[in-house]
Design an enzyme around this catalytic site. Structure first.
Site, mmCIF file in Angstrom:
data_model
loop_
_atom_site.group_PDB
_atom_site.id
_atom_site.type_symbol
_atom_site.label_atom_id
_atom_site.label_comp_id
_atom_site.label_asym_id
_atom_site.label_seq_id
_atom_site.Cartn_x
_atom_site.Cartn_y
_atom_site.Cartn_z
ATOM 1 N N GLU A 90 79.173 -11.903 -5.577
ATOM 2 C CA GLU A 90 77.518 -11.814 -4.921
ATOM 3 C C GLU A 90 76.987 -13.205 -5.430
ATOM 4 O O GLU A 90 77.324 -13.594 -6.541
ATOM 5 C CB GLU A 90 76.923 -10.798 -5.148
ATOM 6 C CG GLU A 90 77.383 -9.091 -5.480
ATOM 7 C CD GLU A 90 76.344 -8.109 -5.157
ATOM 8 O OE1 GLU A 90 76.652 -6.914 -5.311
ATOM 9 O OE2 GLU A 90 75.450 -8.850 -5.543
ATOM 10 N N CYS A 114 74.971 -2.181 -19.968
ATOM 11 C CA CYS A 114 73.647 -1.348 -20.066
ATOM 12 C C CYS A 114 73.178 -0.291 -18.698
ATOM 13 O O CYS A 114 73.620 -0.138 -17.479
ATOM 14 C CB CYS A 114 72.711 -2.668 -18.962
ATOM 15 S SG CYS A 114 72.538 -4.504 -20.528
#
Ligand code: SAH
Length: 341
Positions: A90, A114
């Site tokens: 993206e 994360c």
């Protein structure tokens, strides 16, 4: 066959020397690629046919296939591209009063894990090449035909886990004969790979560094960012301090506000204590909720209080307005949606 967009001006010059030509040819090719944005070697009309044919056998010159393209009412646009090996990445284009910025992806997937992030749900498959980062700009340009003035390397991936290609990418886009995007208009964001922060300081570039801190203490950071086990908060803050000393540049601290996790007044005070006296700029970011993750965005009221407390403590701070909330612009959301289809 090499991707023509992989090469810095210097490398392209070396190529021309290697085939017995003058290095200035590289400048000509760079101007065609990045000033006139041609999409084939045949359009390079000041280059002889013979050489064009040679370039065609040695290099690939091809934009990405656009798989999806979403536009937000606020001007943000999101692109999903297919790489030559079939992988999807993206890029996000954002429009600001000061110009147009692009958020560049640096890896296919991410290994940093994360806890709040959608990108990390897909493990890293590979690093992007320099050319694949440059092609994000050219492929977006092909659609919008507007000058891209700023770059943030904050898309999927950890740029400092793909260090050499990212540094070469900076050289390509910064090149005065090419896109000429000023180094001060380029920011790299890292979750905190400490040794690479020192390497980056030594590069002596004028580009900016942003650190995804997201926590004011060791305990909370361990909870949400596994990288903190490899490079604990005290080492990271020391690296930030050293970076500022070495480069004389201000560092951006990114801090996502997660409801009930890191958004209390106590956290704001701890953060102020931690960063006190450092030449930093704290960017508070509203969390984009991710369906598969348990985290919630802080309430407006708590975000406001957190911001006010940092102000009261004389910190340099902004509360960032999000963009593209009506499209899948949060990190990794568009790619993740397509991969789950
Ligand atoms: N790996 C690098 C760059 C990519 S992430 C880094 O960690 O900095 C870019 C930024 O978006 C990071 O600050 C990251 O923590 C943040 N981010 C990730 N998921 C988010 C979400 N759902 N909402 C808001 N910010 C997010």
């Amino acid at each position: 066959m090499r991707n023509i967009y992989d090469l810095t001006l210097k490398e392209l010059g070396e190529y021309f020397v290697s085939i017995g030509l003058k290095p200035f040819r590289a400048i000509q090719v760079y101007e065609w690629l990045y000033r006139k944005h041609v999409r084939s070697f045949d359009e390079m009309t000041n280059i002889k046919k013979e050489l064009i044919n040679k370039l065609k056998t040695d290099f690939e010159l091809k934009l990405f296939e656009v798989v999806d393209h979403q536009k937000s009412v606020d001007g943000t646009e999101k692109f999903l591209f297919r790489l030559s090996d079939g992988n999807l990445i993206e890029s996000v284009l954002m429009r600001h009063y000061y110009g147009t910025s692009i958020c560049v992806t640096s890896q296919v997937g991410c290994n940093m894990g994360c806890a709040f992030c959608a990108s990390g749900m897909k493990k890293k498959l590979r690093n992007l090449t320099t050319g694949e980062m440059v092609l994000q700009l050219e492929s977006v340009y092909e659609s919008i035909k507007e000058k891209i003035s700023h770059i943030v390397v904050m898309g999927i991936g950890e740029p400092f886990d793909n260090y050499d290609n990212v540094i070469n990418f900076l050289k390509v886009v910064n090149e005065p004969h090419g896109l000429e995007i000023g180094a001060r208009h380029i920011s790299i964001s890292t979750c905190g790979l400490v040794p690479k922060i020192y390497d980056y300081a030594k590069e002596n570039l004028q580009s900016n560094l942003a650190i995804s801190l997201h926590a004011p203490n060791q305990e909370i950071r361990n909870l949400i960012m596994p990288v903190n086990q490899a490079y604990p908060l005290n080492e990271l803050v020391k690296a930030i301090e050293d970076y500022i000393k070495m480069t004389n540049r201000r560092v951006t601290i990114e801090y996502i506000l997660l409801d009930g996790i890191n958004d209390t007044l106590k956290c704001a005070n701890e953060l102020a204590d931690l960063l006190h006296g450092l030449n930093v700029y704290i960017n508070l970011i509203p969390y984009n909720e991710v369906k598969e993750k348990p985290f919630k965005r802080s309430t407006k009221e708590n975000m406001r209080k957190f911001y006010d407390q940092l102000k009261k403590r004389s910190m340099n701070v902004t509360l960032r307005l999000e963009q593209g909330h009506d499209i899948d612009a949060a990190c990794g959301q568009l790619r993740s949606k397509h991969m789950n289809k």
